[in-house]
Enzyme design. Structure first.
Site, PDB file in Angstrom:
ATOM      1  N   LYS A   1      72.931 -58.321 -31.388  1.00  0.00           N
ATOM      2  CA  LYS A   1      71.498 -58.267 -31.112  1.00  0.00           C
ATOM      3  C   LYS A   1      71.210 -59.406 -30.146  1.00  0.00           C
ATOM      4  CE  LYS A   1      66.888 -59.055 -32.879  1.00  0.00           C
ATOM      5  NZ  LYS A   1      66.021 -59.402 -34.008  1.00  0.00           N
TER       6      LYS A   1
ATOM      7  N   GLY B   1      57.574 -62.169 -36.755  1.00  0.00           N
ATOM      8  CA  GLY B   1      57.047 -62.793 -37.962  1.00  0.00           C
ATOM      9  C   GLY B   1      55.551 -62.691 -38.150  1.00  0.00           C
TER      10      GLY B   1
ATOM     11  N   ALA C   1      60.537 -56.370 -34.473  1.00  0.00           N
ATOM     12  CA  ALA C   1      59.623 -57.514 -34.546  1.00  0.00           C
ATOM     13  C   ALA C   1      58.160 -57.103 -34.615  1.00  0.00           C
ATOM     14  CB  ALA C   1      59.807 -58.466 -33.386  1.00  0.00           C
ATOM     15  N   GLY C   2      57.448 -57.757 -35.511  1.00  0.00           N
ATOM     16  CA  GLY C   2      56.012 -57.575 -35.605  1.00  0.00           C
ATOM     17  C   GLY C   2      55.560 -56.529 -36.603  1.00  0.00           C
TER      18      GLY C   2
ATOM     19  N   ASN D   1      62.211 -57.945 -40.833  1.00  0.00           N
ATOM     20  CA  ASN D   1      62.718 -58.926 -41.791  1.00  0.00           C
ATOM     21  C   ASN D   1      61.578 -59.503 -42.613  1.00  0.00           C
ATOM     22  OD1 ASN D   1      65.201 -61.594 -41.526  1.00  0.00           O
ATOM     23  ND2 ASN D   1      63.860 -61.152 -43.194  1.00  0.00           N
TER      24      ASN D   1
END
Lengths: 260, 70
Positions: free
Chosen positions: A105, A166, A193-194, A215
């Site tokens: 990644k 995040g 992401a997001g 995550n």
């Protein structure tokens, strides 16, 4: 449901999860068990001998991640905290040596405040890593030209953000993401992401994206293990919905019962 | 000899000749040590090259291993 295949390898799920931010290795493992992700991201860090010994302890996060890999998840090392192509290339080489995988990644940060990926450094790194035989999955913005460029270089997929890492803000620019899907119909596009909640993931899947990577949305939920189940079901439902074909929206009311 | 280890300057007495001696002095080569990778002056060095890699004053040695991440 058609399986996701990237660079000739079948990926078992369209939900991909990070391994960071959990309160304990067990919580991480339970969450991953419930999510059954296709990929699990992890990383590398400079470590002292004392820190290294913790990695090897029984029931450590590394023991659990190895078990996850034995049960069908693929490990996806990232190049977090790299700010230049040179740093990301070295980190990728180190990751390949440690984890024995060509998957990477690619994450080259351009701005510390919003963790936005650096477009030109990402391109430079991708070019070199592909030449070295890596299967490159670059974290990028939703810029169409950037995504096209990365794919033309030979990246196995592109991974545009939905919102800054995040934040949990969800799909901030659905129009632009829709443009990516429209103009890159054959490309593997993973929303990375997001993502903040399962409905964000489902919305991305209903738009036709191939997978979502998240995550914080699991790790910072009040019950991460339960949230992983919610994400798993949302991703599956979103993909099924896209595959089934969503009805066209209409301004005019139409009765569902043929009595008029 | 001073070397930069994981970003911190460390003094080695006696001065090591090669990377294997540096890693041994720091404890990384103990039998029960988990797997790690080494970058020497920002270049990956495989284990079979530790002995052959001569170290010089001011060089950098980074030892990395797995952490969780997103």
């Amino acid at each position: 449901m058609k399986a996701l295949t990237i660079a000739g390898e079948e990926i078992r799920s369209r939900l991909w999860l990070g391994s960071g931010l959990y309160e304990s290795p067990k919580q991480m493992n339970d969450t991953l068990n419930n999510g059954a992700p296709g990929f699990i991201t992890l990383s590398l860090k400079k470590q002292t001998v004392e820190e290294l010994k913790q990695v090897k302890e029984e029931h450590s996060f590394w023991e659990y991640l190895q078990q996850q890999a034995q049960h069908g998840a693929k490990l996806l090392p990232n190049t977090a905290a790299c700010f230049t192509a040179k740093e990301a290339i070295l980190q990728s080489q180190l990751s390949r040596e440690l984890f024995q995988t060509d998957w990477i990644k690619l994450e080259v940060i351009g701005d510390k405040r919003n963790l936005q990926p650096h477009p030109t450094e990402t391109i430079d790194a991708a070019k070199e890593l592909i030449a070295q035989g890596f299967k490159v999955l670059p974290y990028c913005t939703d810029d169409l030209v950037l995504c096209e460029t990365l794919l033309a270089l030979g990246c196995s997929a592109v991974m545009p953000w939905a919102a800054p890492i995040g934040t949990g803000l969800g799909l901030l620019n659905p129009y632009q993401l829709g443009q990516l899907r429209k103009y890159l119909p054959e490309a593997v596009i993973v929303i990375d992401a997001g993502i903040g909640k399962p409905s964000d993931a489902m919305a991305a899947m209903e738009m036709g994206f191939d997978a979502v990577l998240l995550n914080t949305a699991c790790a910072r939920a009040q019950q991460p293990e339960l949230m992983a189940t919610a994400f798993k079901q949302a991703v599956e439902a979103g993909r099924l919905s896209y595959t089934a074909g969503i009805m066209a929206r209409q301004e005019q009311a139409h009765p569902s019962t043929a009595v008029y | 000899m001073q070397l930069k280890v994981n970003g911190e300057t460390k003094n080695f007495v006696p001065a090591p000749v090669n990377l294997e001696q540096v890693l041994d002095t720091l404890g990384y080569l103990q039998e029960d040590a988990p797997r790690f990778v080494v970058a020497y002056n920002q270049t990956l060095v495989n284990p079979d090259q530790y002995l052959k890699t001569t170290v010089y004053e001011g060089d950098s040695v980074d030892v990395l291993s797995v952490i969780t991440g997103g």
